[in-house]
Design an enzyme around this catalytic site. Structure first.
Site, PDB file in Angstrom:
ATOM      1  N   CYS A  36       0.833  -1.198   0.000  1.00 47.20           N
ATOM      2  CA  CYS A  36       0.000   0.000   0.000  1.00 47.20           C
ATOM      3  C   CYS A  36       0.874   1.256   0.000  1.00 47.20           C
ATOM      4  CB  CYS A  36      -0.982  -0.050   1.164  1.00 47.20           C
ATOM      5  SG  CYS A  36      -2.349   1.122   1.022  1.00 47.20           S
TER       6      CYS A  36
ATOM      7  N   HIS B   5      -3.376  -5.735   1.324  1.00 51.02           N
ATOM      8  CA  HIS B   5      -2.592  -5.935   2.550  1.00 51.02           C
ATOM      9  C   HIS B   5      -2.505  -7.418   2.921  1.00 51.02           C
ATOM     10  CE1 HIS B   5      -2.223  -1.713   4.139  1.00 51.02           C
ATOM     11  NE2 HIS B   5      -3.161  -1.534   3.232  1.00 51.02           N
TER      12      HIS B   5
ATOM     13  N   GLU C 292      -0.597  -8.800   5.050  1.00 48.36           N
ATOM     14  CA  GLU C 292      -0.329  -8.982   6.480  1.00 48.36           C
ATOM     15  C   GLU C 292      -1.607  -9.083   7.295  1.00 48.36           C
ATOM     16  OE1 GLU C 292      -0.628  -4.479   6.080  1.00 48.36           O
ATOM     17  OE2 GLU C 292      -0.163  -6.234   4.855  1.00 48.36           O
TER      18      GLU C 292
END
Length: 232
Positions: A85, A194, A196
């Protein structure tokens, strides 16, 4: 494997990235943007968030942080680098990846679980996937529209450097539905979604098996850890 996660003023997902590294079997190392010391790490992550100076152009000021001198040198020497991002925005601003990211075409911030197609499974960060595989990763951005001139887009396509593509819906107006790209060598990857946030059951996207059970993002981090073990 020691993986550095760089915190910039305004980073929001640095701790999430550190946790993802730990779950994947790596050792996360917290790095500060104002330092010139990479502390001997084997790979780097530029996490998501809203770094200082984003009101001018996302990632532009952060790309000039002191540590970015070392990031550029390490990336050019072959170290795996992942930009997520805002980190993707920094990589384009630093010249490590081509193109740029602009305001979403609908003008609004978007947050959704996004289906992606893995177009390139041979980078340092995608080796645990298969080309053509579809994965679901959380997406949250206001300036996520990927742009480049036609010649650059054709080159990215022709060289197999489009790593991820949006499926079903283009959430931000990215040209050719591009969600992530790599450099020529394949050690530097940037994407807007994302990973994660999809590494641990109970906290990821919903799946057919159960709510919040999606862990498709874990493959990013296990890819780089396992590749390092093979090359060791």
């Amino acid at each position: 494997m020691r993986i550095g996660v760089i915190t910039f003023p305004g980073s929001l997902d640095d701790r999430d990235a550190q946790r993802a590294v730990r779950i994947a079997g790596g050792e996360p190392v917290a790095l500060w943007h104002g330092s010139h010391d990479l502390e001997g790490v084997d790979a780097l992550i530029l996490p998501g968030g809203f770094s200082y100076g984003d009101y001018l152009r996302c990632g532009a000021i952060a790309s000039l942080s002191p540590i970015m001198t070392e990031v550029v040198d390490a990336a050019n020497a072959g170290m795996p680098v992942l930009g997520i991002c805002n980190g993707f925005q920094m990589l384009t601003e630093a010249g490590l990846l081509e193109g740029g990211l602009i305001r979403n075409d609908h003008g609004s911030f978007i947050c959704r679980d996004q289906v992606l197609t893995v177009e390139n499974a041979s980078t340092d960060w995608t080796a645990e996937f298969e080309a053509g595989q579809q994965i679901t990763i959380p997406l949250k951005n206001g300036e996520g529209g990927f742009i480049a001139d036609g010649e650059t887009l054709d080159r990215l396509e022709g060289e197999g450097r489009v790593v991820f593509r949006y499926v079903d819906v283009n959430p931000n107006g990215s040209l050719r539905d591009i969600a992530g790209i790599s450099n020529v060598r394949g050690n530097v990857v940037g994407l807007m979604p994302h990973p994660e946030h999809a590494v641990e059951p109970g906290f990821g996207p919903d799946t057919a098996a159960a709510m919040r059970s999606g862990i498709d993002g874990l493959g990013f981090f296990t890819s780089v850890v396992k590749r390092a073990l093979v090359e060791a």
